[in-house]
Design an enzyme around this catalytic site. Structure first.
Site, short mmCIF file in Angstrom:
data_model
loop_
_atom_site.label_atom_id
_atom_site.label_comp_id
_atom_site.label_asym_id
_atom_site.label_seq_id
_atom_site.Cartn_x
_atom_site.Cartn_y
_atom_site.Cartn_z
CG PHE A 134 17.55 23.31 -19.18
CD1 PHE A 134 17.90 24.65 -19.11
CD2 PHE A 134 16.83 22.75 -18.15
CE1 PHE A 134 17.51 25.42 -18.01
CE2 PHE A 134 16.44 23.53 -17.04
CZ PHE A 134 16.78 24.86 -16.99
CG ASP A 219 19.36 16.20 -17.20
OD1 ASP A 219 18.32 15.73 -16.71
OD2 ASP A 219 19.66 17.42 -17.10
CE LYS A 248 11.13 19.88 -16.15
NZ LYS A 248 12.53 20.04 -16.47
C1 LIG Z 1 13.68 20.78 -15.98
C2 LIG Z 1 15.00 20.18 -16.21
C3 LIG Z 1 16.06 20.38 -15.30
C4 LIG Z 1 15.94 21.28 -14.10
O1 LIG Z 1 14.96 20.83 -13.21
P1 LIG Z 1 14.48 21.79 -12.01
O2 LIG Z 1 13.60 20.87 -11.20
O3 LIG Z 1 13.77 22.94 -12.61
O4 LIG Z 1 15.70 22.19 -11.28
C5 LIG Z 1 17.26 19.73 -15.55
N1 LIG Z 1 17.42 18.94 -16.61
C6 LIG Z 1 16.43 18.72 -17.51
C7 LIG Z 1 16.66 17.82 -18.67
C8 LIG Z 1 15.19 19.34 -17.34
O5 LIG Z 1 14.22 19.15 -18.23
#
Ligand SMILES: *Cc1c(COP(=O)(O)O)cnc(C)c1O
Length: 392
Positions: A134, A219, A248
């Site tokens: 994700f 990521d 986050k």
């Molecule tokens: C939550 C998340 C995102 C997206 O973050 P947003 O602030 O909602 O755009 C991208 N990569 C990872 C691994 C995430 O957990």
């Protein structure tokens, strides 16, 4: 009209929300508009690192909003540079670019990878990502994410993305071509079920990327800033990436994201990328407090000890009540599986009526991502409520 009817009437109906209207938080506890209190095992999806209403964070934010809330990146501002210095000095990377969210951090990593590929690898632009990963909800990060259900409503997707199974090094090796600029993975896949990348795999990725001369991007939007018991998730794997995306947990609840890059990959030139709010003084005032607390001696040792305690208790009680079929995680990023999607949904609902907020990650996986400041007593209280919800 009640708040939830107001939402149904006015808000774009794009969320499936829990039927709870939260109005206040303190530490690891939350209160709804009917005065019910909850223990928070969600931290706003791994965001509120220091819990709710942390006095030091509140004071720093209030002071900053009074002195200078926003001025844009056309000027130098001091909180941004203090956070930049902390991130770089405590990481294996060399430069920072601030944004506002995880998607924007991933998007920035992709733009850097493309610029780098264009200028340093004969126009390579493709990025290989892992299935069930994700990376965000913008068009490009949705293409990077790969989940068909997220992509189909918005087709056609931008080209330049290939998806391979996680923990299959040969699949990455076979997929790298002259067009490949980078490999981008999460170290622990958060949204799709707390799926762990193997240490051997991550070390293998570094080797394969080096052999082919392509970039390795982590990521770390969810795994960063102490969540896994280390400041950065990559420290658990003994591997240094070329780029990482953060968001986050960085602002402790204020919206901020960041990309850290090695010197050779810091290729964006003036005018090529930007962000009006990125690294705003207020968000950075919060991030400065978060980083100083997370890096204080002993803090991360406690995160690791708390995470081990939670995993041990889940394993101990796995056979009682609704069976727990698997437990996994790093630090305070923990997932456990129940026997079916229905059981998992039911346990989340019953836990909520027992005063414990939980979220799922994938159909039968429940995710435990509390504030990193949660106490052992609070963890036990929450785990007792979880046991009760499972009939254990
Ligand atoms: C939550 C998340 C995102 C997206 O973050 P947003 O602030 O909602 O755009 C991208 N990569 C990872 C691994 C995430 O957990």
């Amino acid at each position: 009209m009640g708040w939830q009817e107001l939402e149904a009437r006015y808000y774009h109906q794009a969320f499936r929300r829990f039927p709870v209207t939260l109005v206040r938080g303190e530490g690891s506890r939350l209160w709804d508009d009917e005065g019910n209190s909850y223990l928070d095992f969600t931290a706003g999806i791994a965001v509120t690192t220091l819990g709710h209403g942390d006095p030091q964070l509140c004071e720093a934010v209030a002071d900053q909003v009074r002195s200078l809330a926003h001025i844009s990146n056309l000027f130098y501002t001091t909180p941004q540079l203090e956070v930049a210095q902390r991130l770089v000095d405590n990481s294996a990377l060399d430069r920072v670019f601030f944004v506002n969210s995880g998607a924007e951090a991933s998007e920035t990593c992709l733009k850097i990878a493309r610029k780098w590929g264009r200028t340093q690898r004969d126009g390579a632009y493709e990025v290989i990502t892992a299935e069930h990963g994700f990376h965000g909800r913008t068009i490009a990060t949705t293409a990077a994410t790969g989940t068909p259900a997220y992509q189909e409503p918005f087709a056609p997707m931008p080209s330049g993305f290939t998806h391979v199974p996680l923990n299959d090094l040969d699949a990455v090796d076979d997929s790298i071509s002259a067009a490949t600029a980078a490999v981008m993975v999460e170290l622990v896949q958060g949204e799709s079920g707390v799926r762990m990348a193997d240490v051997d795999y991550v070390q293998g990725l570094r080797r394969v990327c080096d052999e082919h001369g392509v970039l390795l991007i982590f990521d770390e939007v969810q795994t960063g800033i102490g969540r896994t018991g280390r400041l950065f998730g990559y420290e658990n794997f003994g591997v240094t990436p070329d780029l990482i995306g953060l968001a986050k947990g960085l602002g402790g609840g204020l919206p901020i994201g960041a990309v850290l890059s090695s010197e050779t990959v810091s290729v964006l030139a003036p005018g090529e990328h930007g962000s009006t709010f990125g690294g705003s003084p207020v968000a950075c005032a919060a991030a400065r407090v978060v980083l100083d607390r997370v890096m204080a001696p002993g803090f991360l040792d406690e995160v690791r000890a708390k995470g081990e305690h939670v995993q041990a208790r889940l394993r101990d009680g796995a056979g009682r009540g609704d069976r727990i079929t698997d437990v996994r995680g790093l630090g305070l990023m923990i997932g456990f599986d129940l026997e079916s999607e229905d059981v998992a949904t039911d346990v989340v609902e019953k836990a909520r009526s027992n005063g414990l907020l939980l979220i799922k990650a994938g159909p039968e996986t429940i995710r435990i991502v509390p504030p990193l400041t949660i106490t052992l007593d609070e963890l036990d209280e929450g785990l007792d409520a979880l046991d009760a919800a499972r009939g254990a």
